[in-house]
Design a protein around this motif. Structure first.
Motif, PDB file in Angstrom:
ATOM      1  N   LEU A 142       0.827  -1.215   0.000  1.00  0.00           N
ATOM      2  CA  LEU A 142       0.000   0.000   0.000  1.00  0.00           C
ATOM      3  C   LEU A 142       0.858   1.260   0.000  1.00  0.00           C
ATOM      4  O   LEU A 142       0.325   2.363  -0.099  1.00  0.00           O
ATOM      5  CB  LEU A 142      -0.940   0.008   1.210  1.00  0.00           C
ATOM      6  N   GLY A 143       2.164   1.082   0.149  1.00  0.00           N
ATOM      7  CA  GLY A 143       3.051   2.234   0.051  1.00  0.00           C
ATOM      8  C   GLY A 143       3.525   2.805   1.367  1.00  0.00           C
ATOM      9  O   GLY A 143       4.122   3.894   1.382  1.00  0.00           O
ATOM     10  N   TYR A 144       3.298   2.122   2.488  1.00  0.00           N
ATOM     11  CA  TYR A 144       3.794   2.628   3.765  1.00  0.00           C
ATOM     12  C   TYR A 144       5.314   2.516   3.814  1.00  0.00           C
ATOM     13  O   TYR A 144       5.889   1.498   3.414  1.00  0.00           O
ATOM     14  CB  TYR A 144       3.182   1.842   4.926  1.00  0.00           C
ATOM     15  N   SER A 148      -4.702  -3.948  10.458  1.00  0.00           N
ATOM     16  CA  SER A 148      -4.981  -2.693  11.151  1.00  0.00           C
ATOM     17  C   SER A 148      -6.008  -1.865  10.398  1.00  0.00           C
ATOM     18  O   SER A 148      -6.528  -0.887  10.929  1.00  0.00           O
ATOM     19  CB  SER A 148      -3.698  -1.888  11.341  1.00  0.00           C
ATOM     20  N   HIS A 149      -6.312  -2.253   9.164  1.00  0.00           N
ATOM     21  CA  HIS A 149      -7.352  -1.601   8.362  1.00  0.00           C
ATOM     22  C   HIS A 149      -7.798  -2.586   7.279  1.00  0.00           C
ATOM     23  O   HIS A 149      -7.055  -3.486   6.883  1.00  0.00           O
ATOM     24  CB  HIS A 149      -6.849  -0.294   7.739  1.00  0.00           C
ATOM     25  N   THR A 150      -9.019  -2.426   6.800  1.00  0.00           N
ATOM     26  CA  THR A 150      -9.502  -3.326   5.753  1.00  0.00           C
ATOM     27  C   THR A 150      -8.803  -3.077   4.425  1.00  0.00           C
ATOM     28  O   THR A 150      -8.912  -3.888   3.503  1.00  0.00           O
ATOM     29  CB  THR A 150     -11.031  -3.204   5.571  1.00  0.00           C
ATOM     30  N   SER A 151      -8.048  -1.979   4.331  1.00  0.00           N
ATOM     31  CA  SER A 151      -7.251  -1.736   3.123  1.00  0.00           C
ATOM     32  C   SER A 151      -6.240  -2.846   2.883  1.00  0.00           C
ATOM     33  O   SER A 151      -5.742  -3.007   1.764  1.00  0.00           O
ATOM     34  CB  SER A 151      -6.518  -0.392   3.230  1.00  0.00           C
ATOM     35  N   ALA A 152      -5.936  -3.640   3.912  1.00  0.00           N
ATOM     36  CA  ALA A 152      -5.010  -4.764   3.746  1.00  0.00           C
ATOM     37  C   ALA A 152      -5.544  -5.781   2.740  1.00  0.00           C
ATOM     38  O   ALA A 152      -4.771  -6.557   2.159  1.00  0.00           O
ATOM     39  CB  ALA A 152      -4.760  -5.440   5.091  1.00  0.00           C
ATOM     40  N   GLY A 153      -6.859  -5.793   2.527  1.00  0.00           N
ATOM     41  CA  GLY A 153      -7.439  -6.713   1.561  1.00  0.00           C
ATOM     42  C   GLY A 153      -7.384  -6.214   0.133  1.00  0.00           C
ATOM     43  O   GLY A 153      -7.681  -6.968  -0.800  1.00  0.00           O
ATOM     44  N   VAL A 154      -6.985  -4.958  -0.056  1.00  0.00           N
ATOM     45  CA  VAL A 154      -6.982  -4.381  -1.398  1.00  0.00           C
ATOM     46  C   VAL A 154      -5.922  -5.004  -2.308  1.00  0.00           C
ATOM     47  O   VAL A 154      -6.234  -5.387  -3.445  1.00  0.00           O
ATOM     48  CB  VAL A 154      -6.848  -2.844  -1.328  1.00  0.00           C
ATOM     49  N   PRO A 155      -4.651  -5.106  -1.890  1.00  0.00           N
ATOM     50  CA  PRO A 155      -3.656  -5.697  -2.792  1.00  0.00           C
ATOM     51  C   PRO A 155      -4.023  -7.091  -3.301  1.00  0.00           C
ATOM     52  O   PRO A 155      -3.965  -7.332  -4.513  1.00  0.00           O
ATOM     53  CB  PRO A 155      -2.374  -5.697  -1.953  1.00  0.00           C
TER      54      PRO A 155
END
Length: 381
Positions: free
Chosen positions: A66-68, A91-98
């Motif tokens: 995600l670019g962290y 820590s966020h549902t953004s982890a499912g995006v990749p």
């Protein structure tokens, strides 16, 4: 060496009910999510892909892809919950995006898709360190909504599309509400924004959004020259509280019959009589730096289920070694690398009564967990 969760804490986290998932039983949160998805798919010519992913994710998907940055403070074990060196509770549902984008890229390649328009919806429970108050909890529910589109005929998704997405979202959560956006930076978006809505208590953050960053698309195998996207993350707990007019996040998980019965629909909240708040102020010695999120997490861990009786934990004052007279330093047993904190606990059970003795017992449990001084002062002993 990364500090890892104990087997007991990991098991407890994985067993926690996900209020957004019908498989864990009905809840108003699911109805709100359904309305959101219906509004978006009704306005857009897109295909819905609702994915419920496991809360255990790779650190790469949660952060790297995600670019962290490698040095980002959010990676610290004080804020993230690691099950292994390379695996964590998201820590966020953004982890499912990749992984969702990788699957989309594989499908597009296999079918030689000339054009696609997909709404990825990734709801679920997240795990993080957070303070204790009426709006925050260490295990919030979120949903990531990413609209991904390809094809030269339609052109890339842009800020006008993002504006429409926010309008649709606010129209569902809080119809007719005044709202605004402010610039915000996220490593996985460009033209990032924070979305706030105006309530009787003032402005409240509702969501974060932006245009999908090219590096996230490219990293998943989607050519940014052909693919574009909108990215939005919404706190479902906050959204449901705004929609129903609930002012205490603890109510969402309450099993008290008068409360639970109201969490099966989206009708306005009807207040349930509650006990008056009980306040306890603690003078404690803590190591620097003072951090509301870490203190809140320490308190939750110390109290276990009894943490539900806490309405808030708040640092009132923080005084360093140099600002205290020698007698106070000696009395507290304060070292130069520590601070004296006045910590305010507000106790208010959602059901039942709270006696003075029980309030003092809870106060002492919190005190034992956070106080790092040589001398101790008990209320119930």
């Amino acid at each position: 060496m990364t500090t890892l969760l104990s087997a007991r804490d990991l098991h407890a986290a994985l067993e926690l009910r996900d209020l957004s998932d019908p498989a864990d039983g009905p809840h108003a949160m699911q109805l709100l999510l359904e309305e959101l998805l219906t509004a978006l798919t009704g306005a857009w010519p897109c295909t819905l892909e609702l994915q419920r992913r496991r809360p255990l994710v790779s650190v790469e998907d949660n952060y790297d892809r995600l670019g962290y940055a490698a040095e980002d403070v959010t990676r610290d074990a004080r804020y993230s919950r690691y099950a292994a060196e390379t695996v964590m509770l998201r820590s966020h549902t953004s982890a499912g995006v990749p992984p969702a984008l990788r699957a989309l890229a594989a499908t597009a390649t296999a079918t030689a898709t000339a054009g696609a328009d997909v709404l990825l919806a990734l709801p679920g429970l997240c795990h993080r360190r957070d303070g204790i108050d009426r709006l925050h909890v260490g295990t919030p529910h979120q949903v990531d909504l990413w609209r991904i589109r390809s094809g030269p005929a339609t052109g890339p998704l842009d800020e006008d599309d993002l504006q429409q997405m926010v309008e649709l979202l606010v129209g569902v959560v809080l119809p007719g509400a005044l709202w605004r956006t402010q610039p915000a930076r996220h490593p996985y978006t460009r033209s990032g924004r924070q979305v706030d809505v105006h309530t009787a208590r003032g402005w409240v953050e509702l969501a974060e959004c932006g245009l999908a960053a090219e590096h996230v698309l490219a990293g998943a195998g989607l050519d940014p020259g052909r693919w574009s996207g909108l990215a939005l993350g919404l706190g479902l707990d906050r959204a449901l509280m705004l929609r129903k007019g609930i002012d205490d996040i603890r109510l969402l998980r309450s099993a008290e019959p008068r409360i639970a019965a109201q969490l099966c629909d989206l009708r306005p909240w009807r207040p349930v009589s509650s006990q008056p708040p009980v306040r306890r102020d603690l003078s404690v010695v803590v190591d620097t730096p003072v951090d509301d999120e870490l203190l809140g997490d320490t308190v939750r861990a110390a109290l276990g289920p009894a943490a539900d009786d806490l309405e808030s934990v708040h640092v009132v004052t923080s005084t360093g070694w140099a600002d205290l007279p020698p007698a106070a330093r000696d009395r507290l047993g304060l070292r130069p690398d520590q601070v004296n904190v006045l910590l305010r606990l507000v106790l208010r059970p959602l059901s039942g009564t709270l006696t003075d003795r029980r309030a003092n017992e809870l106060r002492d449990e919190v005190y034992a967990a956070v106080h790092r001084g040589r001398h101790r002062e008990w209320a119930a002993r």
